[in-house]
Design a protein around this motif. Structure first.
Motif, PDB file in Angstrom:
ATOM      1  N   THR A  68      99.403 -51.813 -15.647  1.00 15.40           N
ATOM      2  CA  THR A  68     100.560 -51.285 -16.358  1.00 15.40           C
ATOM      3  C   THR A  68     101.653 -52.343 -16.388  1.00 15.40           C
ATOM      4  OG1 THR A  68     100.037 -49.069 -15.544  1.00 15.40           O
ATOM      5  CG2 THR A  68     102.234 -49.411 -16.448  1.00 15.40           C
ATOM      6  N   ALA A  69     102.014 -52.766 -17.589  1.00 16.58           N
ATOM      7  CA  ALA A  69     103.058 -53.776 -17.729  1.00 16.58           C
ATOM      8  C   ALA A  69     104.416 -53.146 -17.429  1.00 16.58           C
ATOM      9  CB  ALA A  69     103.052 -54.339 -19.147  1.00 16.58           C
ATOM     10  N   GLY A  70     105.286 -53.932 -16.891  1.00 14.19           N
ATOM     11  CA  GLY A  70     106.581 -53.321 -16.631  1.00 14.19           C
ATOM     12  C   GLY A  70     107.505 -54.297 -16.108  1.00 14.19           C
TER      13      GLY A  70
END
Length: 70
Positions: A68-70
């Motif tokens: 999950t990019a963030g």
């Protein structure tokens, strides 16, 4: 007379997947699946000269690799 092996019915989940089926599900090569099996990252059962992989193991590996990019 039955053979003691559950019959596969359409729409029923298979108890094990072949290396080719795993590769197709993960969209990788069969060699990548063999590497995952031999490294121990993907649990498998050996039947003769071939490997079979429990579907839950494939889903678990995919889930653990999720990013999950963030």
């Amino acid at each position: 007379m039955g053979t003691g092996i559950p019959e596969q019915r359409p729409g029923q989940d298979a108890p094990f997947l072949t290396v080719a089926e795993v590769a197709e599900r993960m969209r990788v090569s069969r060699m990548t699946v063999y590497r995952l099996v031999h490294s121990g990252e993907l649990p498998a059962v050996r039947f003769g000269r071939s490997f079979r992989v429990p579907p839950d193991a494939v889903e678990g590996l995919i889930e653990s690799a999720r990013f999950t990019a963030g």
